[in-house]
Design a protein around this motif. Structure first.
Motif, mmCIF file in Angstrom:
data_model
loop_
_atom_site.group_PDB
_atom_site.id
_atom_site.type_symbol
_atom_site.label_atom_id
_atom_site.label_comp_id
_atom_site.label_asym_id
_atom_site.label_seq_id
_atom_site.Cartn_x
_atom_site.Cartn_y
_atom_site.Cartn_z
ATOM 1 N N GLN A 193 -1.765 0.505 -1.668
ATOM 2 C CA GLN A 193 -1.411 1.536 -0.700
ATOM 3 C C GLN A 193 -1.458 0.974 0.703
ATOM 4 O OE1 GLN A 193 -3.934 5.039 -0.885
ATOM 5 N NE2 GLN A 193 -2.258 6.340 -0.188
ATOM 6 N N THR A 194 -0.452 1.348 1.491
ATOM 7 C CA THR A 194 -0.420 1.015 2.914
ATOM 8 C C THR A 194 -0.494 2.311 3.703
ATOM 9 O OG1 THR A 194 1.996 0.983 2.813
ATOM 10 C CG2 THR A 194 0.869 -1.125 2.602
ATOM 11 N N GLY A 242 -0.008 5.576 5.567
ATOM 12 C CA GLY A 242 1.103 6.510 5.658
ATOM 13 C C GLY A 242 2.007 6.552 4.444
ATOM 14 N N LYS A 243 1.686 5.753 3.443
ATOM 15 C CA LYS A 243 2.521 5.740 2.237
ATOM 16 C C LYS A 243 1.718 6.169 1.027
ATOM 17 C CE LYS A 243 5.895 2.289 3.711
ATOM 18 N NZ LYS A 243 6.632 1.053 3.314
ATOM 19 N N GLU A 244 2.442 6.574 -0.008
ATOM 20 C CA GLU A 244 1.786 6.964 -1.247
ATOM 21 C C GLU A 244 1.286 5.728 -1.994
ATOM 22 O OE1 GLU A 244 4.290 11.062 -2.191
ATOM 23 O OE2 GLU A 244 4.414 9.351 -3.555
ATOM 24 N N ARG A 245 0.304 5.979 -2.849
ATOM 25 C CA ARG A 245 -0.214 4.897 -3.670
ATOM 26 C C ARG A 245 0.883 4.425 -4.622
ATOM 27 N NH1 ARG A 245 -6.463 5.452 -5.093
ATOM 28 N NH2 ARG A 245 -6.362 5.775 -2.846
ATOM 29 N N GLU A 246 1.059 3.107 -4.700
ATOM 30 C CA GLU A 246 2.155 2.506 -5.436
ATOM 31 C C GLU A 246 1.637 1.759 -6.663
ATOM 32 O OE1 GLU A 246 5.634 -0.883 -4.555
ATOM 33 O OE2 GLU A 246 3.799 -0.819 -3.362
#
Length: 127
Positions: free
Chosen positions: A39-40, A42-46
């Motif tokens: 995860q970065t 502002g982004k969703e967990r990938e």
């Protein structure tokens, strides 16, 4: 009480390798599939990778296929993520997760299908 503890993150240059570890305790490790997510801000967990209970089936996100390898050592209650040829876009906090062995392949990339998570380890890849 189930605990997952990641280690092995750090700052590396592009092209380098890192191996992340995830030490598990609190339930029978070999009964559960293990996954890695990242995860970065502002982004969703990938989804990154998943491994079956016996380690005989592995699955990868297209973005890491051929560069990352997931593995597990059941007697040591530990899962691993070997990351080679790292790229700046791999920079993220990496989380390991434990989940049901019965999760459908089509659902394995969904974070909600995993019931326990580690605290995460930062991986930073500089260009």
């Amino acid at each position: 009480q189930v605990q997952l503890v990641e280690s092995g993150g750090g700052l590396v240059q592009a092209g380098a390798s890192l191996r992340l570890s995830c030490a598990a305790s609190g339930r029978t490790f070999s009964d559960y599939a293990m996954g890695w997510f990242r995860q970065t801000p502002g982004k969703e967990r990938e989804f990154v990778a998943r491994i079956s209970t016996r380690g005989d089936r592995t699955y990868y996100a297209d973005s890491v296929k051929g560069r990352f390898t997931i593995a597990r050592d059941n007697p040591k209650n530990t899962a691993y993520l070997q990351m080679n040829s790292l790229k700046p876009k791999d920079t993220a906090v990496y989380f390991c997760a434990s989940g049901s062995r019965f999760t459908a392949v089509s659902d394995m990339n969904r974070p909600e299908k995993y019931d326990y998570w580690g605290q995460g380890t930062q991986v930073t890849v500089s260009s």
